[in-house]
Design a protein around this motif. Structure first.
Motif, PDB file in Angstrom:
ATOM      1  N   LEU A 278       0.058   5.581  -2.542  1.00  0.00           N
ATOM      2  CA  LEU A 278       0.071   6.979  -2.955  1.00  0.00           C
ATOM      3  C   LEU A 278       1.185   7.262  -3.949  1.00  0.00           C
ATOM      4  CD1 LEU A 278      -0.731   8.774   0.391  1.00  0.00           C
ATOM      5  CD2 LEU A 278      -2.012   9.030  -1.735  1.00  0.00           C
TER       6      LEU A 278
ATOM      7  N   ILE B 288      -6.828   9.619  -5.487  1.00  0.00           N
ATOM      8  CA  ILE B 288      -6.142   9.694  -4.197  1.00  0.00           C
ATOM      9  C   ILE B 288      -6.847   8.845  -3.147  1.00  0.00           C
ATOM     10  CG2 ILE B 288      -5.573  11.272  -2.295  1.00  0.00           C
ATOM     11  CD1 ILE B 288      -4.874  13.372  -4.440  1.00  0.00           C
TER      12      ILE B 288
ATOM     13  N   ASP C 277      -2.974  19.811   1.496  1.00  0.00           N
ATOM     14  CA  ASP C 277      -2.379  18.891   0.517  1.00  0.00           C
ATOM     15  C   ASP C 277      -0.865  19.040   0.454  1.00  0.00           C
ATOM     16  OD1 ASP C 277      -4.554  17.444  -0.220  1.00  0.00           O
ATOM     17  OD2 ASP C 277      -4.741  18.282  -2.239  1.00  0.00           O
TER      18      ASP C 277
ATOM     19  N   ASP D 214       0.913  13.034  -6.076  1.00  0.00           N
ATOM     20  CA  ASP D 214      -0.548  13.154  -6.042  1.00  0.00           C
ATOM     21  C   ASP D 214      -1.002  14.420  -5.329  1.00  0.00           C
ATOM     22  OD1 ASP D 214      -0.482  10.704  -7.269  1.00  0.00           O
ATOM     23  OD2 ASP D 214      -1.550   9.618  -5.689  1.00  0.00           O
ATOM     24  N   TYR D 215      -0.496  14.624  -4.123  1.00  0.00           N
ATOM     25  CA  TYR D 215      -0.926  15.773  -3.321  1.00  0.00           C
ATOM     26  C   TYR D 215      -0.384  17.090  -3.880  1.00  0.00           C
ATOM     27  CZ  TYR D 215      -2.740  12.661   0.324  1.00  0.00           C
ATOM     28  OH  TYR D 215      -3.450  11.718   1.022  1.00  0.00           O
TER      29      TYR D 215
END
Length: 270
Positions: free
Chosen positions: A168, A159, A192, A172-173
């Motif tokens: 991104l 990240i 997140d 991912d989060y």
């Protein structure tokens, strides 16, 4: 000799190969991929390609795909193992991704991707569909094996690179947040999920996980609102993390959302 798949896919001139065996194998491969994947004609041409050069990695890989989709994992693995043996950098990522996606084999997935990670100086590339940096799969694999510390190392590294390069990933989060939630680091998980919402505001899954996080933090009002939003998005827009072949990591189902809502009486329930 090693021949990366990108060389064959990018080229139209098989004479770029230095020996006649690889040139002929390339010609059969190029003709085979013009036919439907898994068709009798394409597979026959792939066989001719391998008769010309038994270690032509692009043919070994492409020939394996229909077996994977049919659930014949044994035949797929026999062919993929040979492709990896012929071109590790070209096919370790694909084999590792398939271990993850189709078999939930996190140990072998991580072994392949970590080997590729070392071979590529820490930049193993992306999954075949482009959805994931392979480091995210490494992180999820470690998480599923119970190694949260190592999982977070790869999440954080990946990240950080993506933020620096403004690249991104789609989820991912979401996945790092879901991992933090499992680790009971609720405040960090919530951060997140909010960051994921900046990229995927209508993604039902992230609202569901936000609801779980609020619930764990004893904020039933916000939990209810998040679950309700997740349900509305799931039903009205259908915008959710899903795949036609397999269950996706951290995938949410309508039953999960309805079950969570059923446990809360009303928005202000405490």
């Amino acid at each position: 000799m090693l021949f990366n798949a990108s060389l064959v896919n990018a080229q139209t001139n098989c004479t770029l190969y230095k020996d006649k065996a690889h040139q002929l194998a390339c010609q059969y491969y190029t003709e085979a991929i013009q036919y439907g994947q898994g068709s009798k004609k394409s597979q026959q041409l792939f066989i001719q390609s391998l008769e010309a050069c038994a270690t032509f990695a692009p043919t070994l890989h492409e020939m394996s795909v229909p077996y994977l989709k049919r659930g014949d994992f044994y035949t797929w693995k026999v062919l993929m193992d040979e492709a990896v043996k012929a071109d590790a950098i070209g096919y370790l990522g694909d084999r590792g991704w398939c271990y993850f996606k189709h078999m939930d084999d996190y140990e072998n997935c991580y072994a392949d991707l970590y080997r590729l990670y070392k071979l590529t100086g820490g930049h193993p590339g992306y999954t075949g569909d482009g959805d994931y940096d392979l480091r995210i799969l490494m992180a999820i694999s470690q998480r599923e094996m119970g190694n949260y510390k190592l999982a977070m190392r790869f999440f954080n590294e990946c990240i950080a690179d993506h933020r620096k390069n403004n690249t991104l990933g789609l989820f991912d989060y979401l996945h790092r947040g879901a991992t933090l939630l499992r680790m009971k680091k609720y405040t960090a998980a919530l951060v997140d999920f909010k960051l994921e919402m900046v990229k995927n505001q209508k993604l039902a899954d992230v609202h569901y996980y936000m609801g779980l996080t609020y619930l764990a933090m004893h904020n039933k009002g916000e939990a209810y609102n998040s679950f309700k939003q997740a349900r509305e998005l799931y039903i009205k827009t259908g915008y959710r993390h899903t795949d036609p072949y397999c269950e996706e990591p951290d995938q949410v189902y309508l039953a999960d959302i309805n079950n969570a809502l059923g446990k809360l009486k009303h928005p202000g329930a405490q």
